[in-house]
Enzyme design. Structure first.
Site, PDB file in Angstrom:
ATOM      1  N   ASP A  79      -2.063  33.359 -19.868  1.00 18.73           N
ATOM      2  CA  ASP A  79      -3.044  32.627 -19.077  1.00 18.73           C
ATOM      3  C   ASP A  79      -2.466  31.253 -18.714  1.00 18.73           C
ATOM      4  OD1 ASP A  79      -5.372  32.056 -17.757  1.00 18.73           O
ATOM      5  OD2 ASP A  79      -6.677  32.173 -19.509  1.00 18.73           O
ATOM      6  N   LYS A  80      -3.075  30.671 -17.705  1.00 15.19           N
ATOM      7  CA  LYS A  80      -2.717  29.310 -17.274  1.00 15.19           C
ATOM      8  C   LYS A  80      -4.016  28.535 -17.096  1.00 15.19           C
ATOM      9  CE  LYS A  80      -3.102  27.808 -13.448  1.00 15.19           C
ATOM     10  NZ  LYS A  80      -3.435  26.878 -12.334  1.00 15.19           N
ATOM     11  N   HIS A  81      -3.988  27.254 -17.438  1.00 18.06           N
ATOM     12  CA  HIS A  81      -5.158  26.425 -17.154  1.00 18.06           C
ATOM     13  C   HIS A  81      -4.697  25.143 -16.474  1.00 18.06           C
ATOM     14  CE1 HIS A  81      -9.060  24.578 -17.511  1.00 18.06           C
ATOM     15  NE2 HIS A  81      -8.448  23.477 -17.903  1.00 18.06           N
ATOM     16  N   SER A  82      -5.396  24.766 -15.424  1.00 17.43           N
ATOM     17  CA  SER A  82      -5.106  23.485 -14.776  1.00 17.43           C
ATOM     18  C   SER A  82      -6.256  22.532 -15.065  1.00 17.43           C
ATOM     19  CB  SER A  82      -4.973  23.693 -13.269  1.00 17.43           C
ATOM     20  OG  SER A  82      -5.200  22.472 -12.595  1.00 17.43           O
ATOM     21  N   THR A 119     -11.275  27.635  -8.476  1.00 13.01           N
ATOM     22  CA  THR A 119     -10.603  28.897  -8.166  1.00 13.01           C
ATOM     23  C   THR A 119     -11.602  29.975  -7.728  1.00 13.01           C
ATOM     24  OG1 THR A 119      -8.870  28.337  -9.708  1.00 13.01           O
ATOM     25  CG2 THR A 119      -9.077  30.659  -9.172  1.00 13.01           C
ATOM     26  N   ARG A 167     -23.510  17.087 -21.961  1.00 13.73           N
ATOM     27  CA  ARG A 167     -22.524  15.990 -21.790  1.00 13.73           C
ATOM     28  C   ARG A 167     -22.625  15.398 -20.393  1.00 13.73           C
ATOM     29  NH1 ARG A 167     -17.310  18.985 -22.442  1.00 13.73           N
ATOM     30  NH2 ARG A 167     -16.332  17.034 -21.889  1.00 13.73           N
ATOM     31  N   SER A 182     -13.969  22.142 -25.119  1.00 15.44           N
ATOM     32  CA  SER A 182     -14.639  22.814 -24.006  1.00 15.44           C
ATOM     33  C   SER A 182     -13.666  23.739 -23.268  1.00 15.44           C
ATOM     34  CB  SER A 182     -15.196  21.746 -23.057  1.00 15.44           C
ATOM     35  OG  SER A 182     -15.659  22.319 -21.877  1.00 15.44           O
ATOM     36  N   LYS A 186     -13.198  28.378 -23.974  1.00 11.30           N
ATOM     37  CA  LYS A 186     -13.282  29.433 -22.960  1.00 11.30           C
ATOM     38  C   LYS A 186     -11.943  30.160 -22.811  1.00 11.30           C
ATOM     39  CE  LYS A 186     -14.874  26.211 -20.441  1.00 11.30           C
ATOM     40  NZ  LYS A 186     -15.494  25.125 -19.744  1.00 11.30           N
ATOM     41  N   LYS A 187     -10.850  29.387 -22.820  1.00  5.94           N
ATOM     42  CA  LYS A 187      -9.525  30.022 -22.646  1.00  5.94           C
ATOM     43  C   LYS A 187      -9.203  30.929 -23.827  1.00  5.94           C
ATOM     44  CE  LYS A 187      -8.457  29.114 -18.774  1.00  5.94           C
ATOM     45  NZ  LYS A 187      -7.929  30.046 -17.770  1.00  5.94           N
TER      46      LYS A 187
HETATM   47  N1  URA Z   1     -13.266  21.455 -17.865  1.00  9.88           N
HETATM   48  C1  URA Z   1     -14.011  22.021 -18.846  1.00  9.88           C
HETATM   49  O1  URA Z   1     -14.174  23.229 -18.907  1.00  9.88           O
HETATM   50  N2  URA Z   1     -14.566  21.207 -19.772  1.00  9.88           N
HETATM   51  C2  URA Z   1     -14.411  19.870 -19.764  1.00  9.88           C
HETATM   52  O2  URA Z   1     -14.938  19.218 -20.626  1.00  9.88           O
HETATM   53  C3  URA Z   1     -13.631  19.300 -18.740  1.00  9.88           C
HETATM   54  C4  URA Z   1     -13.060  20.125 -17.794  1.00  9.88           C
END
Ligand code: URA
Length: 433
Positions: A79-82, A119, A167, A182, A186-187
């Site tokens: 996986d990749k996260h930006s 995305t 938040r 956060s 999810k990742k």
């Molecule tokens: N993206 C997220 O999913 N959570 C955050 O707190 C900030 C960016």
């Protein structure tokens, strides 16, 4: 356990135990912790911070508040996260490219946030595509196409879903600990074997300085590695949009140009670097350079485009989209050119201002219920350092109405700087953590 005791401990600067954090995250998910308690918890973490152990425990507790996917596949799950930027459509290039290299990529993605694009909104610019699919369907698409880019279901990290919304309205978004938990809850719920983090820095990113970007990159990579997911972070420049276009359908067009070999710009470069790193981390390449070459070969050979087409067809796109994409993407009714008001070099671009111009055109949301207009945005933006004659094209606006196009044109002119001297253009790849 008692939410009040956990919050009071955090207020005193003490760290709750993993059991307490697990209990609190479950309470967020099942509503037994109140909004007031969640807000106080977020504020205490924001003010006093967490150490590595508690940050890791909170991340896992939030991941485990919902479903954690399990895989039985004949290749690694990547996986990749930006961290978010403008004109950042790398996921749409990289996911199918990694799939074409023998990996599986179940990518749980998001929608536009603030000035940044999302995305899922980009994918949904393709007629017929739906990104809200069940976990079973996500598994099926991942197995057959090698990649699936979808939204989180309600069962993925529900504690984050609730805490994020709280938040957002309690001034507690900007906490490295909470951002880390956060993003990674999810990742990590998708159970990747390896993850690469693209931490953006610059005018179009949330992190404007290298110090901020480094701190986020370290927090994310340390926490993910401690959770057992091999993770590397790359800090990349967001001092100008990655693609010369911003807006949902316009960015899909840029992706298709890369996947069909018609374009070899920064979008390809960054996909190679990020893909190279994660392929090496997963053992599918000897090192990051070999991995980058594999990603490039997957794209140049058309294998990545084939995977993209398979994924899109499974998600509802017209058959043959990958071969004949220009026919299917929506076009805005008003297209107008912006020209350079004076001669010189394009020396600075305020990426955040450009992103907001796209949001105001309708390409993003000003309130949650807004419908995104897939066709609008900015295209043909000249790159930093370009030498311009007075009256030479600078960019094109794609709008739903003349007045909106006018406002966006002014916003673009306000967001760029033209100087007599050529600027120092920041390197695309700034640092690897
Ligand atoms: N993206 C997220 O999913 N959570 C955050 O707190 C900030 C960016």
């Amino acid at each position: 356990m008692d939410a009040r005791a956990i919050i009071a401990a955090l207020r005193r600067g003490e760290e709750p135990s993993p059991e307490e954090l697990t209990w609190f995250a479950q309470g967020l998910a099942d509503q037994s912790v109140s909004d007031a308690q969640a807000g106080a918890f977020a504020m205490a973490v924001c003010l006093n911070g967490l150490g590595d152990a508690a940050r890791g425990a909170l991340t896992l507790a939030m991941r485990d508040s919902g479903d954690v996917l399990a895989w039985d596949l004949d290749g690694p799950v990547l996986d990749k996260h930006s961290t978010g930027g403008v004109g950042d459509c790398v996921s749409l290039v990289l996911a199918p490219a990694l799939a074409a290299c023998g990996a599986y990529v179940p990518m749980i993605s998001g929608r536009g946030l603030g000035h940044t694009g999302g995305t899922l909104d980009k994918l949904e610019a393709i007629p017929g595509v739906t990104t809200q699919v069940s976990e079973d369907r996500l598994a099926q698409i991942t197995r057959t196409a090698g990649c699936a880019i979808v939204g989180a279901t309600a069962q993925i990290a529900p504690a984050d879903k609730r805490l994020y919304a709280i938040r957002d309205v309690t001034g507690t978004v900007e906490s490295l600990d909470l951002i880390t938990a956060s993003i990674l809850s999810k990742k990590l719920a998708a159970s990747p074997d390896a993850l690469v983090l693209d931490v953006k820095v610059g005018s179009g990113a949330f992190m404007k300085t290298m110090e901020e970007a480094r701190a986020l990159a370290r927090s994310l990579s340390r926490t993910a590695n401690a959770a057992g997911c091999k993770t590397s972070a790359v800090i990349t420049s967001m001092d100008q949009p990655l693609a010369p276009a911003l807006g949902n359908a316009l960015e899909v067009a840029e992706v298709m140009k890369v996947l069909t070999g018609a374009d070899k710009g920064p979008l390809l470069d960054i996909s190679m670097v990020l893909g190279g790193v994660v392929l090496a981390d997963a053992g599918l390449a000897a090192d990051a350079d070999e991995g980058a070459a594999k990603v490039a070969a997957a794209i140049v050979s058309g294998r990545a485009a084939e995977r993209f087409g398979q994924m899109l067809a499974a998600m509802g796109a017209p058959l043959g989209f990958a071969e004949d994409w220009a026919r299917y993407l929506p076009e805005a009714p008003v297209i107008r050119e912006i020209t350079a008001p004076k001669a010189g070099y394009l020396s600075a671009v305020d990426g955040e201002a450009l992103g907001l111009a796209v949001v105001h055109l309708g390409g993003g949301r000003l309130v949650e219920s807004d419908q995104v207009d897939p066709a609008v945005g900015i295209s043909d933006l000249v790159p930093l350092g370009a030498k311009l004659a007075k009256g030479q094209p600078l960019a094109r606006i794609h709008a739903s109405r003349e007045d909106k196009g006018e406002a966006a044109a002014q916003a673009v002119l306000d967001a760029v700087k033209i100087s007599a001297k050529p600027p120092a253009v920041p390197e695309l790849i700034r640092e690897r953590i």
